[in-house]
Design a protein around this motif. Structure first.
Motif, PDB file in Angstrom:
ATOM      1  N   GLY A  64       0.778  -1.224   0.000  1.00 46.35           N
ATOM      2  CA  GLY A  64       0.000   0.000   0.000  1.00 46.35           C
ATOM      3  C   GLY A  64       0.810   1.275   0.000  1.00 46.35           C
ATOM      4  N   GLU A  65       2.136   1.160  -0.042  1.00 44.79           N
ATOM      5  CA  GLU A  65       2.979   2.360  -0.076  1.00 44.79           C
ATOM      6  C   GLU A  65       3.000   2.971  -1.465  1.00 44.79           C
ATOM      7  OE1 GLU A  65       6.718   3.388   2.491  1.00 44.79           O
ATOM      8  OE2 GLU A  65       6.985   1.405   1.625  1.00 44.79           O
ATOM      9  N   LEU A  66       3.200   4.288  -1.487  1.00 45.52           N
ATOM     10  CA  LEU A  66       3.446   5.009  -2.732  1.00 45.52           C
ATOM     11  C   LEU A  66       4.879   5.530  -2.644  1.00 45.52           C
ATOM     12  CD1 LEU A  66       1.011   7.671  -4.285  1.00 45.52           C
ATOM     13  CD2 LEU A  66       3.405   7.396  -4.885  1.00 45.52           C
ATOM     14  N   VAL A  67       5.761   4.927  -3.429  1.00 40.15           N
ATOM     15  CA  VAL A  67       7.199   5.196  -3.330  1.00 40.15           C
ATOM     16  C   VAL A  67       7.704   5.834  -4.618  1.00 40.15           C
ATOM     17  CG1 VAL A  67       9.478   4.136  -3.090  1.00 40.15           C
ATOM     18  CG2 VAL A  67       7.574   3.324  -1.690  1.00 40.15           C
ATOM     19  N   ALA A  68       8.528   6.862  -4.484  1.00 45.51           N
ATOM     20  CA  ALA A  68       9.151   7.501  -5.637  1.00 45.51           C
ATOM     21  C   ALA A  68      10.610   7.105  -5.732  1.00 45.51           C
ATOM     22  CB  ALA A  68       9.047   9.017  -5.521  1.00 45.51           C
ATOM     23  N   LEU A  69      11.042   6.724  -6.934  1.00 43.38           N
ATOM     24  CA  LEU A  69      12.465   6.563  -7.235  1.00 43.38           C
ATOM     25  C   LEU A  69      12.896   7.859  -7.902  1.00 43.38           C
ATOM     26  CD1 LEU A  69      12.627   2.912  -8.675  1.00 43.38           C
ATOM     27  CD2 LEU A  69      12.773   3.677  -6.292  1.00 43.38           C
ATOM     28  N   GLU A 119      -5.699  -5.598 -11.824  1.00 41.63           N
ATOM     29  CA  GLU A 119      -5.541  -5.857 -10.387  1.00 41.63           C
ATOM     30  C   GLU A 119      -4.106  -6.262 -10.035  1.00 41.63           C
ATOM     31  OE1 GLU A 119      -8.585  -8.731  -9.551  1.00 41.63           O
ATOM     32  OE2 GLU A 119     -10.179  -7.220  -9.607  1.00 41.63           O
ATOM     33  N   PRO A 120      -3.155  -5.395 -10.376  1.00 39.44           N
ATOM     34  CA  PRO A 120      -1.745  -5.719 -10.093  1.00 39.44           C
ATOM     35  C   PRO A 120      -1.441  -5.649  -8.601  1.00 39.44           C
ATOM     36  CG  PRO A 120      -1.920  -3.458 -10.828  1.00 39.44           C
ATOM     37  CD  PRO A 120      -3.290  -4.060 -10.977  1.00 39.44           C
ATOM     38  N   LYS A 121      -0.463  -6.431  -8.185  1.00 43.69           N
ATOM     39  CA  LYS A 121       0.012  -6.329  -6.809  1.00 43.69           C
ATOM     40  C   LYS A 121       0.868  -5.082  -6.628  1.00 43.69           C
ATOM     41  CE  LYS A 121      -0.096 -11.257  -5.689  1.00 43.69           C
ATOM     42  NZ  LYS A 121       0.689 -12.438  -5.234  1.00 43.69           N
ATOM     43  N   VAL A 122       1.575  -4.711  -7.691  1.00 42.56           N
ATOM     44  CA  VAL A 122       2.394  -3.508  -7.704  1.00 42.56           C
ATOM     45  C   VAL A 122       2.146  -2.785  -9.016  1.00 42.56           C
ATOM     46  CG1 VAL A 122       4.743  -2.565  -7.710  1.00 42.56           C
ATOM     47  CG2 VAL A 122       4.194  -4.498  -6.236  1.00 42.56           C
ATOM     48  N   LEU A 123       1.974  -1.478  -8.940  1.00 44.64           N
ATOM     49  CA  LEU A 123       1.808  -0.667 -10.144  1.00 44.64           C
ATOM     50  C   LEU A 123       3.022   0.237 -10.292  1.00 44.64           C
ATOM     51  CD1 LEU A 123       0.029   0.174 -12.519  1.00 44.64           C
ATOM     52  CD2 LEU A 123      -1.014   1.901 -11.036  1.00 44.64           C
ATOM     53  N   LEU A 124       3.687   0.155 -11.453  1.00 36.49           N
ATOM     54  CA  LEU A 124       4.873   0.943 -11.748  1.00 36.49           C
ATOM     55  C   LEU A 124       4.516   2.038 -12.749  1.00 36.49           C
ATOM     56  CD1 LEU A 124       7.292  -2.073 -12.370  1.00 36.49           C
ATOM     57  CD2 LEU A 124       6.954  -0.847 -10.221  1.00 36.49           C
ATOM     58  N   LEU A 125       5.015   3.246 -12.501  1.00 38.69           N
ATOM     59  CA  LEU A 125       4.761   4.364 -13.399  1.00 38.69           C
ATOM     60  C   LEU A 125       6.084   5.016 -13.779  1.00 38.69           C
ATOM     61  CD1 LEU A 125       2.440   4.633 -10.824  1.00 38.69           C
ATOM     62  CD2 LEU A 125       1.367   5.888 -12.682  1.00 38.69           C
ATOM     63  N   MET A 156       2.324   1.296  -5.145  1.00 48.71           N
ATOM     64  CA  MET A 156       2.671   2.052  -6.347  1.00 48.71           C
ATOM     65  C   MET A 156       4.097   2.573  -6.243  1.00 48.71           C
ATOM     66  SD  MET A 156       0.574   5.326  -7.973  1.00 48.71           S
ATOM     67  CE  MET A 156      -0.953   4.405  -8.170  1.00 48.71           C
ATOM     68  N   ILE A 157       4.846   2.413  -7.334  1.00 48.97           N
ATOM     69  CA  ILE A 157       6.212   2.937  -7.426  1.00 48.97           C
ATOM     70  C   ILE A 157       6.284   3.783  -8.677  1.00 48.97           C
ATOM     71  CG2 ILE A 157       8.663   2.381  -7.608  1.00 48.97           C
ATOM     72  CD1 ILE A 157       7.949  -0.398  -6.449  1.00 48.97           C
ATOM     73  N   PHE A 158       6.719   5.026  -8.533  1.00 53.85           N
ATOM     74  CA  PHE A 158       6.870   5.840  -9.742  1.00 53.85           C
ATOM     75  C   PHE A 158       8.275   6.407  -9.837  1.00 53.85           C
ATOM     76  CE2 PHE A 158       5.472   8.975  -6.659  1.00 53.85           C
ATOM     77  CZ  PHE A 158       6.093  10.159  -7.016  1.00 53.85           C
ATOM     78  N   VAL A 159       8.737   6.482 -11.069  1.00 51.21           N
ATOM     79  CA  VAL A 159      10.074   6.968 -11.389  1.00 51.21           C
ATOM     80  C   VAL A 159       9.968   8.421 -11.827  1.00 51.21           C
ATOM     81  CG1 VAL A 159      11.881   6.818 -13.135  1.00 51.21           C
ATOM     82  CG2 VAL A 159      11.086   4.748 -12.000  1.00 51.21           C
ATOM     83  N   THR A 160      10.817   9.279 -11.282  1.00 49.91           N
ATOM     84  CA  THR A 160      10.788  10.683 -11.672  1.00 49.91           C
ATOM     85  C   THR A 160      12.141  11.335 -11.431  1.00 49.91           C
ATOM     86  OG1 THR A 160       9.646  12.795 -11.336  1.00 49.91           O
ATOM     87  CG2 THR A 160       9.959  11.427  -9.389  1.00 49.91           C
ATOM     88  N   HIS A 161      12.400  12.403 -12.189  1.00 53.52           N
ATOM     89  CA  HIS A 161      13.573  13.248 -11.908  1.00 53.52           C
ATOM     90  C   HIS A 161      13.123  14.581 -11.333  1.00 53.52           C
ATOM     91  CE1 HIS A 161      12.195  14.588 -15.894  1.00 53.52           C
ATOM     92  NE2 HIS A 161      12.632  15.768 -15.509  1.00 53.52           N
ATOM     93  N   ASP A 162      11.804  14.718 -11.110  1.00 55.17           N
ATOM     94  CA  ASP A 162      11.212  15.969 -10.650  1.00 55.17           C
ATOM     95  C   ASP A 162      11.047  15.941  -9.130  1.00 55.17           C
ATOM     96  OD1 ASP A 162       9.331  17.989  -9.922  1.00 55.17           O
ATOM     97  OD2 ASP A 162       8.602  18.081 -11.984  1.00 55.17           O
TER      98      ASP A 162
END
Length: 340
Positions: A31-36, A153-159, A189-195
């Motif tokens: 359930g975490e929302l993590v940013a890389l 219905e993914p266990k992890v969603l990557l953006l 949810m894990i999302f990749v950003t440089h912002d």
């Protein structure tokens, strides 16, 4: 972390002989929302691709929900991926784009219709179901891509850089939309950003990456207020960063004493807004100035090197070449444990 859901254990990723990520350890709770977060080439997208199953690790393991998925194929991982380019089918309607993956899994009839309509509704596009991508705005296309992944219905969603193709106003709207969908569904949810602003606004935790490793992990508040290294400090807006040596600031003109004894640390960093302009033990000449709405920014040439200061725009402006006193208050400095 007590409730580890996704675990990257000593993960090493390479393209041929070039190692992109080395011995990376990362634990993420359900359930975490993590940013890389990090600059281009730091390894964040490579890490995301390995979680998705698009890049096999050279070594290490990936565990998801108690199962080792390191060698599991991408289509069997229960991991969703929203691409930066959206990757929608231009000839299909919103409904058919969202239904595409479900149809491949053999889902049809009322079950298909129910899940697709629920997915479209969850992103606020029920009235757009019959439209094609060319008839949608960039933000609406992004929401279709999100719904298409969510219905699986993914266990992890990557953006992957999910908001980079949107203008400033739409980015703000989509930040709120992503947060709403994530909190309502509880998907990890894990999302990749440089912002930096995007990561600070969206994430529960931020993983700052550099040169294929992790520089710092923390909440947005921890990353913003307490950077541990010179790189992280500079990356989140501490533009005046100095190395410390024997309690003195290391500058181009040699070691310089502070007005108060410095703490035991590898370095100190100040935001431009923390520089006390108009009084203090240091002197600088205005090299550049810029109006930024509520504030005015000054670039100073000083014995310490270049110093950037920010003051309230209502104050009388200083001309280029003006000599100004300033101070670097220790109480406003971030204490760095690493400098290199």
């Amino acid at each position: 972390m007590s409730d580890v859901y996704l675990q990257l254990d000593k993960l090493t990723l390479a393209y041929g002989d070039t190692v992109a990520v080395k011995d990376l350890d990362l634990s993420i709770a359900k359930g975490e929302l993590v940013a890389l977060l990090g600059p281009s080439g730091c390894g964040k997208t490579t890490t995301m691709r390995s979680i998705a199953g698009l890049l096999a690790p050279a070594s290490g393991r990936i565990n998801l929900d108690g199962a080792d998925i390191t060698r599991v194929s991408a289509n069997k991982r229960a991991v969703g991926l929203v691409f930066q380019s959206y990757a929608l089918f231009p000839h299909l309607t919103v409904y058919e784009n969202v239904a595409f993956g479900l149809r491949l899994k053999g889902i049809n009839g009322q079950t298909l219709d129910s899940r697709v309509n629920a997915g479209i509704k969850s992103v606020g596009l029920s009235s757009f179901a019959s439209r094609k991508p060319a008839e949608l705005s960039g933000g609406q296309q992004q929401r279709v891509a999100l719904a298409r992944s969510m219905v699986m219905e993914p266990k992890v969603l990557l953006l992957d850089e999910p908001l980079s193709n949107l203008d400033a106003r739409l980015r703000l709207e989509m930040r709120a939309e992503l947060q709403r969908v994530q909190k309502e569904t509880g998907v990890t949810m894990i999302f990749v950003t440089h912002d930096q602003a995007e990561a600070l606004a969206l994430a529960d935790r931020i993983v700052v990456m550099l040169n294929g490793g992790i520089e710092q992990i923390g909440t947005p508040e921890e990353i913003y207020n307490k950077p541990v290294s010179a790189f992280v400090a500079d990356f989140v807006g501490f533009e005046n960063v100095f190395k410390l040596q024997n309690g003195r600031l290391v500058t181009p003109n040699g070691a310089i004493e502070l007005s108060l004894p410095a703490p035991q640390a590898a370095g100190l960093a100040w935001r431009p807004s923390s520089v006390a302009l108009g009084s203090g033990p240091f002197q600088g000449a205005v090299r550049g100035t810029s109006f930024a709405g509520n504030t005015r920014e000054y670039l100073l040439d000083t014995p310490l090197g270049r110093v950037k200061a920010e003051v309230d725009a209502s104050l009388p402006p200083h001309e280029i070449g003006a000599s100004l006193s300033f101070d670097l208050p220790l109480a406003a400095a971030a204490t760095l444990t690493r400098f290199g």
